[in-house]
Design a protein around this motif. Structure first.
Motif, PDB file in Angstrom:
ATOM      1  N   ARG A 131      31.485  35.593  44.447  1.00 39.86           N
ATOM      2  CA  ARG A 131      30.432  35.089  43.587  1.00 39.86           C
ATOM      3  C   ARG A 131      30.084  33.629  43.821  1.00 39.86           C
ATOM      4  N   SER A 132      30.675  32.980  44.825  1.00 35.97           N
ATOM      5  CA  SER A 132      30.329  31.586  45.075  1.00 35.97           C
ATOM      6  C   SER A 132      30.372  31.302  46.572  1.00 35.97           C
ATOM      7  N   ASP A 133      30.194  30.026  46.917  1.00 37.07           N
ATOM      8  CA  ASP A 133      29.856  29.665  48.287  1.00 37.07           C
ATOM      9  C   ASP A 133      30.986  29.753  49.292  1.00 37.07           C
ATOM     10  N   TYR A 134      32.186  30.089  48.866  1.00 31.09           N
ATOM     11  CA  TYR A 134      33.267  30.324  49.823  1.00 31.09           C
ATOM     12  C   TYR A 134      33.048  31.598  50.629  1.00 31.09           C
ATOM     13  N   GLY A 135      32.153  32.481  50.166  1.00 31.06           N
ATOM     14  CA  GLY A 135      32.026  33.825  50.719  1.00 31.06           C
ATOM     15  C   GLY A 135      31.887  33.896  52.222  1.00 31.06           C
TER      16      GLY A 135
END
Length: 513
Positions: free
Chosen positions: A387-391
């Motif tokens: 759900r966040s930018d680490y994906g």
């Protein structure tokens, strides 16, 4: 009415980060004084004041592609340039989803809910059809055989959340003849969902809470009126990327936070807090610190539109440039008003959700937990739920971690006893709403997390030995190739419904399942 921006990038104009890979001689060891001790809550809060004023002067939001976001980019970039950083603002384009109107009524009574991102529009004025109810099973609405014995042709079908993606649920319902779908949650709280991509969207689809869905399950045959007025629009926006001028450029420590808000509000907690903490860390570290590893700071655009900025950034790097990134730290919401204290679960010790991060992520989690403990806080694990930018960093095998204070998930009595705050209430009751303002930030949580951010960034600027062993490029390439295969396998076999049972059902963006 709620306006949602979302989308997958269709075209992009990305500046290469090659200019950031400044060749420098190894610097001496990092200063002994903990950088976290130099971070003050007042300094971090000053950046939040700036972002609030920017939103106030630009229609009440800082959403990507809008003037408030552009002003936010200029604020951050100018601060970093003034401090001497090598700064770029690479541009990209994407297809944004806008919801202009949503309405749902059953048996003539209004029903609270929301359209799922990328839901196709109904005809003007909406559509009217009978309600059909798909009996729940362990994989509700995930196989065509689920519809045997339930005639949904020409109806709006009610489907329970679980197991497969929302996109699959509405596609299979469409193939069974449904003209619309209502998906209800399988846990308490709003269903904050997306169909993932316009190409996957087949029929108008709404999301409702578990309580609403269970009530509707007893109204099969009732008349449904569903009105979704939506559109796609090309949006141009920017990231901000800044790197120190000292330290190894082939073993870069990267830390990021998304800078955009949703259109509904100024986004001061989500994610002004992460951006402000990261910006103050950069300013205190300085552009020419005595470090062994270069530090790259990123402020992402269009996170609220599907993690677009970070995804396109990583995809725009060559394999060699990806190898130059030793690790990625993500800070998305670190001042929630009913704060929880979470560190991303790098080793999957919580045993739920998507599994561990790439090799090295467990060490990042331990270091973040230790940094928070130094500020007197015991953390809990937060699933890597995408759900966040680490994906995208995880997807290419880059070790990752981060801190999070909670979104619309509900604080438990045990957590309230441990951390304070109010049990039975959302960590951030203003999540994705106009109330996400400067008045609704927990400044104690903000300072604690910001200090931990700075401490861990400084630690890795000195050495990433515990995370990646500082291997050669060839060794990192071999390791990340194996991690990439494992990540692909986890994605293919994941059970998305488990994400709802972690520390918080959501990060910042919307759920796909």
């Amino acid at each position: 009415m709620r306006t949602i921006t979302s989308g997958r990038v269709t075209t992009a104009v990305l500046a290469s980060c090659a200019a950031l890979a400044v060749a420098v001689a190894p610097a001496s060891a990092a200063p002994s004084r903990d950088l976290g001790d130099r971070i003050s809550g007042n300094a971090v809060n000053r950046h939040l004041v700036a972002l609030q004023r920017i939103a106030d002067q630009n229609g009440g939001n800082r959403a990507s592609g809008r003037p408030g976001y552009e002003a936010s980019v200029d604020y951050v970039a100018n601060k970093l340039r003034s401090a001497g950083f090598d700064v770029t603002t690479p541009k990209f384009e994407y297809q944004a989803y806008y919801l202009d109107k949503f309405g749902l009524a059953v048996a003539g009574q209004p029903v609270e809910g929301d359209a799922l991102e990328y839901s196709p529009a109904t005809p003007q004025g909406g559509l009217t059809a009978p309600l059909s109810v798909l009996p729940p099973d362990p994989t509700p609405g995930c196989e065509a055989t689920d519809y045997q014995g339930t005639d949904v042709s020409g109806t709006v079908v009610l489907i329970q959340r679980g197991t497969c993606s929302f996109a699959d649920k509405q596609r299979i319902a469409s193939e069974a003849g449904a003209v619309g779908a209502i998906i209800y949650n399988n846990v308490d709280g709003a269903l904050n969902g997306t169909l993932g991509d316009p190409a996957d969207a087949r029929i108008p689809t709404a999301g409702v809470t578990k309580q609403v869905g269970e009530a509707l399950a007893g109204q099969a045959g009732a008349e449904v009126h569903l009105d979704v007025q939506s559109r796609l629009e090309t949006v141009k926006t920017r990231n901000v990327v800044a790197q120190t001028r000292t330290g190894r450029a082939d073993n870069v420590v990267m830390a990021g936070a998304h800078l955009d808000s949703v259109p509904e509000g100024p986004g001061i907690n989500d994610n002004g807090t992460g951006s402000a903490g990261l910006l103050e860390t950069a300013l205190r570290l300085g552009s020419t610190p005595k470090v062994n590893n270069a530090v790259r700071f990123a402020f992402w655009g269009a996170e609220e539109s599907g993690l677009v900025g970070s995804t396109k950034y990583v995809q725009g790097l060559s394999f060699e440039q990806q190898l130059d990134i030793a690790l990625y730290l993500n800070f998305d919401m670190i001042g929630s008003p009913n704060a929880g204290y979470f560190a991303y679960d790098g080793d999957n010790s919580d045993g739920v959700g998507a599994g561990p991060g790439p090799q090295g992520s467990a060490q990042i989690e331990r270091d973040l937990v230790d940094a928070m403990a130094a500020n007197g806080v015991q953390t809990e694990g937060k699933d890597f739920d995408g759900r966040s930018d680490y994906g995208e960093f995880i997807a290419v095998g880059i070790p990752a971690g981060g801190l999070f204070t909670g979104a619309e998930g509900i604080k438990t009595p045990e957590q309230a006893a441990k951390w304070g705050g109010e049990a039975g209430k959302a960590y951030d009751p203003n999540y994705h709403m106009p109330g996400d303002t400067l008045a609704n930030v927990d400044r104690v949580a903000l300072e604690r997390n910001a200090k931990a951010v700075a401490s861990v960034v400084q630690r890795y600027a000195a050495s990433t030995e515990g995370v990646n062993g500082v291997q050669t490029r060839a060794q990192r390439a071999q390791l990340r190739g194996a991690e990439g295969a494992l990540t692909a396998q986890r994605v293919a076999t994941a059970e998305p419904e488990q994400h709802a049972h972690g520390a918080d059902a959501h990060g910042c963006g919307r759920d796909r399942a």
